[in-house]
Design an enzyme around this catalytic site. Structure first.
Site, PDB file in Angstrom:
ATOM      1  N   GLU A  81       0.809  -1.220   0.000  1.00  0.00           N
ATOM      2  CA  GLU A  81       0.000   0.000   0.000  1.00  0.00           C
ATOM      3  C   GLU A  81       0.844   1.273   0.000  1.00  0.00           C
ATOM      4  O   GLU A  81       0.342   2.360  -0.304  1.00  0.00           O
ATOM      5  CB  GLU A  81      -0.922   0.012   1.231  1.00  0.00           C
ATOM      6  CG  GLU A  81      -2.002  -1.051   1.248  1.00  0.00           C
ATOM      7  CD  GLU A  81      -3.157  -0.752   0.307  1.00  0.00           C
ATOM      8  OE1 GLU A  81      -3.129   0.288  -0.372  1.00  0.00           O
ATOM      9  OE2 GLU A  81      -4.091  -1.579   0.246  1.00  0.00           O
ATOM     10  N   GLU A 112       7.025 -22.226   7.469  1.00  0.00           N
ATOM     11  CA  GLU A 112       7.324 -21.394   8.634  1.00  0.00           C
ATOM     12  C   GLU A 112       8.282 -22.076   9.614  1.00  0.00           C
ATOM     13  O   GLU A 112       8.814 -21.427  10.513  1.00  0.00           O
ATOM     14  CB  GLU A 112       6.035 -21.002   9.358  1.00  0.00           C
ATOM     15  CG  GLU A 112       5.348 -22.112  10.100  1.00  0.00           C
ATOM     16  CD  GLU A 112       4.199 -21.574  10.947  1.00  0.00           C
ATOM     17  OE1 GLU A 112       4.207 -21.879  12.162  1.00  0.00           O
ATOM     18  OE2 GLU A 112       3.320 -20.869  10.429  1.00  0.00           O
TER      19      GLU A 112
END
Length: 270
Positions: A81, A112
Site C-alpha cells: 500500500e 514457517e
C-alpha cells in the site's frame, strides 16, 4: 518468567456450534472491541520502533517485514500500500512471507518451520545495516521469523517485532519488540482474528507515521499518491482546488500538466 502462549489458550466461549448467528457475531464483536485497548497499552513500544524506522529510512535504508501465514500476508499488504498511497518506491517497504509469493494465496506446508529460509530471503534483497527488519508473528515462536531476526542481530541490523504474546522468543530476540496482548481468540487458536486485527492496526501506525515524518503528507492529504484510477484523479483535483482556491477546470489542467498533486500545488503557487 515462563512463556505462556495466550494466543493458543482456550476461548472464553464454548459450544460455538450451538450459538445462533446473532450470538456468534455479537461475541466476536465483543472480543474485537478489546483489541484497540490492547494496542493502546503498547504505544510506548510502538513509538520506540517507529523512531528507529524513521531514522533508518531518512538515512536511505529500507523497511523489511518478515512473517509466515496471516502475519506474512499482513506485512505484504502494508508494504504494497505504500507506493500508491505515498508515492514511494516499491523497494522502500518490502514484505516477505515464508514459502514465497505463492504463500500469499495458498499455505505452503512447513515453510514457517525453516530456520534458514528467512535470512536467505532477506539476503535476496542484499539486506544490510542501513536497513531495519520487523518480524511479525502472533505466536512469537515462528522459526522462520525468529531465526531471521537472530541472524540480523548477528549482522548488526536493527530488528523489531510485532507479536501477541508476552515474553515470547521473538520478543526476546527483537531489539525493539511490540507486544499487543489480545488474549485467547473467540475460535481457539485462530490468530487471524484478534491477533491479526492487532497486527494490522500496528502496521497502519508504523507506515503512516513514518511517511508523515518523511514529509510524504501535506496537512492531512496524500499529496504524493499515485494517480492510478479515476477516483484518485478526482481526489487529487479536489486537493488542488482546496489548496489553491482555484476552479475544477484549472486544478484539472494543473494535474494533467504536472502528473502530481504536490507538484501541481507548488507550481500553482508561483
Amino acid at each position: 518468567m515462563d512463556f505462556i502462549k495466550t494466543t493458543e489458550q482456550d476461548s472464553n466461549y464454548n459450544n460455538l456450534e450451538k450459538m445462533t448467528i446473532n450470538e456468534i457475531i455479537s461475541n466476536i464483536n465483543k472480543e474485537d472491541k478489546t483489541v484497540p485497548l490492547a494496542v493502546e497499552k503498547a504505544l510506548p513500544q510502538i513509538e520506540a520502533l517507529i523512531d528507529q524506522v524513521v531514522t533508518k529510512l531518512k538515512q536511505g535504508g529500507r523497511l523489511f517485514y518478515i512473517g509466515a501465514g496471516t502475519s506474512g500476508r499482513l506485512g505484504i499488504l502494508d508494504a504494497s500500500e505504500c507506493p500508491p498511497t505515498f508515492g514511494v518506491s516499491h523497494n522502500l517497504v518490502i514484505g516477505l512471507i515464508a514459502g514465497g509469493d505463492s504463500a500469499i494465496r495458498k499455505a505452503v506446508e512447513n515453510a514457517e518451520d525453516s530456520t534458514l529460509q528467512g535470512w536467505q530471503n532477506l539476503q535476496d534483497y542484499n539486506v544490510s545495516t542501513k536497513d531495519i527488519v520487523i518480524g511479525i508473528a502472533a505466536s512469537g515462536t515462528t522459526p522462520y521469523v525468529v531465526h531471521a531476526l537472530k541472524k540480523c542481530n548477528e549482522e548488526s541490523i536493527i530488528t523489531g517485532c510485532i507479536t501477541c504474546n508476552k515474553n515470547s522468543p521473538l520478543s526476546l530476540v527483537a531489539q525493539f519488540p511490540i507486544e499487543v496482548i489480545v488474549g485467547p481468540e473467540f475460535l481457539t487458536g485462530s490468530s487471524r482474528m484478534k491477533a491479526g486485527t492487532a497486527q494490522k492496526l500496528v502496521l497502519n501506525m508504523i507506515t503512516t507515521t513514518t511517511m508523515i515524518q518523511l514529509k510524504k503528507v501535506k496537512g492531512n492529504k496524500m499529496v504524493d499518491m499515485q494517480l492510478s484510477n479515476n477516483k484518485l484523479v478526482d481526489r487529487g483535483i479536489k486537493m488542488i482546488m482546496n489548496e489553491l482556491n482555484v476552479s475544477q477546470e484549472e486544478a484539472s489542467k494543473l494535474l494533467q500538466e504536472h502528473k502530481s498533486v504536490r507538484q501541481s500545488i507548488i507550481y500553482g503557487r508561483k
